[in-house]
Design a protein around this motif. Structure first.
Motif, mmCIF file in Angstrom:
data_model
loop_
_atom_site.group_PDB
_atom_site.id
_atom_site.type_symbol
_atom_site.label_atom_id
_atom_site.label_comp_id
_atom_site.label_asym_id
_atom_site.label_seq_id
_atom_site.Cartn_x
_atom_site.Cartn_y
_atom_site.Cartn_z
ATOM 1 N N TRP A 76 0.868 -1.179 0.000
ATOM 2 C CA TRP A 76 0.000 0.000 0.000
ATOM 3 C C TRP A 76 0.901 1.223 0.000
ATOM 4 O O TRP A 76 1.835 1.324 0.811
ATOM 5 C CB TRP A 76 -0.857 0.023 1.260
ATOM 6 C CG TRP A 76 -1.874 -1.067 1.318
ATOM 7 C CD1 TRP A 76 -1.694 -2.331 1.812
ATOM 8 C CD2 TRP A 76 -3.214 -1.008 0.873
ATOM 9 N NE1 TRP A 76 -2.846 -3.053 1.709
ATOM 10 C CE2 TRP A 76 -3.802 -2.260 1.123
ATOM 11 C CE3 TRP A 76 -3.986 -0.012 0.281
ATOM 12 C CZ2 TRP A 76 -5.122 -2.542 0.815
ATOM 13 C CZ3 TRP A 76 -5.298 -0.296 -0.021
ATOM 14 C CH2 TRP A 76 -5.859 -1.548 0.242
ATOM 15 N N HIS A 77 0.625 2.179 -0.887
ATOM 16 C CA HIS A 77 1.362 3.437 -0.860
ATOM 17 C C HIS A 77 0.940 4.206 0.391
ATOM 18 O O HIS A 77 -0.248 4.287 0.715
ATOM 19 C CB HIS A 77 1.066 4.294 -2.100
ATOM 20 C CG HIS A 77 1.695 5.644 -2.001
ATOM 21 N ND1 HIS A 77 3.009 5.864 -2.326
ATOM 22 C CD2 HIS A 77 1.211 6.814 -1.545
ATOM 23 C CE1 HIS A 77 3.299 7.129 -2.097
ATOM 24 N NE2 HIS A 77 2.210 7.720 -1.620
ATOM 25 N N SER A 103 15.274 2.192 -4.556
ATOM 26 C CA SER A 103 15.265 3.175 -5.630
ATOM 27 C C SER A 103 16.295 2.901 -6.714
ATOM 28 O O SER A 103 16.036 3.159 -7.879
ATOM 29 C CB SER A 103 15.500 4.575 -5.064
ATOM 30 O OG SER A 103 14.496 4.893 -4.138
ATOM 31 N N GLY A 104 17.463 2.459 -6.359
ATOM 32 C CA GLY A 104 18.495 2.231 -7.361
ATOM 33 C C GLY A 104 18.867 3.494 -8.114
ATOM 34 O O GLY A 104 19.261 3.420 -9.267
ATOM 35 N N GLY A 105 18.703 4.653 -7.486
ATOM 36 C CA GLY A 105 19.086 5.904 -8.112
ATOM 37 C C GLY A 105 18.089 6.460 -9.105
ATOM 38 O O GLY A 105 18.350 7.472 -9.737
ATOM 39 N N LYS A 106 16.940 5.815 -9.300
ATOM 40 C CA LYS A 106 15.986 6.273 -10.315
ATOM 41 C C LYS A 106 14.826 7.024 -9.675
ATOM 42 O O LYS A 106 14.799 8.225 -9.653
ATOM 43 C CB LYS A 106 15.475 5.096 -11.140
ATOM 44 C CG LYS A 106 16.580 4.434 -11.941
ATOM 45 C CD LYS A 106 16.056 3.291 -12.755
ATOM 46 C CE LYS A 106 17.209 2.653 -13.517
ATOM 47 N NZ LYS A 106 16.795 1.542 -14.303
ATOM 48 N N MET A 107 13.871 6.326 -9.167
ATOM 49 C CA MET A 107 12.695 6.932 -8.558
ATOM 50 C C MET A 107 12.670 6.541 -7.084
ATOM 51 O O MET A 107 13.401 5.656 -6.678
ATOM 52 C CB MET A 107 11.421 6.440 -9.250
ATOM 53 C CG MET A 107 11.372 6.745 -10.731
ATOM 54 S SD MET A 107 9.892 6.073 -11.488
ATOM 55 C CE MET A 107 8.830 7.478 -11.402
ATOM 56 N N ALA A 108 11.827 7.195 -6.332
ATOM 57 C CA ALA A 108 11.749 6.886 -4.906
ATOM 58 C C ALA A 108 10.832 5.684 -4.676
ATOM 59 O O ALA A 108 9.627 5.766 -4.874
ATOM 60 C CB ALA A 108 11.239 8.097 -4.134
ATOM 61 N N ASN A 127 6.110 5.451 -3.056
ATOM 62 C CA ASN A 127 6.283 5.071 -4.441
ATOM 63 C C ASN A 127 6.025 6.304 -5.307
ATOM 64 O O ASN A 127 4.891 6.746 -5.438
ATOM 65 C CB ASN A 127 5.282 3.950 -4.754
ATOM 66 C CG ASN A 127 5.350 3.454 -6.167
ATOM 67 O OD1 ASN A 127 5.624 4.192 -7.101
ATOM 68 N ND2 ASN A 127 5.051 2.181 -6.316
ATOM 69 N N SER A 128 7.076 6.858 -5.888
ATOM 70 C CA SER A 128 6.919 8.079 -6.676
ATOM 71 C C SER A 128 6.058 7.832 -7.914
ATOM 72 O O SER A 128 5.333 8.725 -8.358
ATOM 73 C CB SER A 128 8.277 8.656 -7.057
ATOM 74 O OG SER A 128 9.039 7.718 -7.780
#
Length: 140
Positions: A76-77, A103-108, A127-128
């Motif tokens: 759940w966000h 994230s791996g440096g991409k999105m949150a 979750n962005s």
């Protein structure tokens, strides 16, 4: 091969040996009573899209269902992951997986999961992508 279009989560079902205690616990942590309440089944509508969380007496679980913790984790966000995590643990949920940055440096994408007092895995995350989708839907 035809395409299958999974459009979104309709209902998430959690089973509990003590149905009344599970309804009470979820009412307390969610801050709302079930919108549908019947013997052996209660349902909450939650979030931006009113996804359904059903709490079902485990006597109605499918034949052969395991009483062990396991299976898919549905996340759940939440807007404040740490505060949500603390609330659930203060109410008796136990750690399944700690707060983890994915994230791996991409999105949150930050996740955590807990086991409710009835043996169900409860995933939470920031979750962005969820927020971007929500913002697109609400701005149109």
């Amino acid at each position: 091969m035809s395409k299958i279009n999974l459009r979104g989560v309709a209902t998430i079902s959690f089973y509990a040996d003590n149905h009344e205690a599970a309804k009470k616990w979820y009412s307390e942590v969610l801050g709302t009573d079930p919108y549908f309440n019947a013997p052996g089944y209660a349902e909450f509508r939650l979030g931006d899209y009113q996804h359904e969380l059903g709490i079902i007496d485990s006597k109605y679980a499918p034949e052969g269902a395991s009483g062990q913790v396991g299976g898919a984790i549905i996340y759940w966000h939440v807007d404040d992951l740490e505060a949500t995590f603390e609330l659930f643990t203060s109410k008796g949920a136990r750690l399944y997986e700690p707060i983890t940055d994915r994230s791996g440096g991409k999105m949150a994408f930050v996740t955590a999961s807990l086991v409710d007092p009835f043996g169900n895995i409860l995933g939470i995350m920031t979750n962005s992508h969820y927020m971007e989708t929500l913002n697109r839907k609400t701005s149109s």
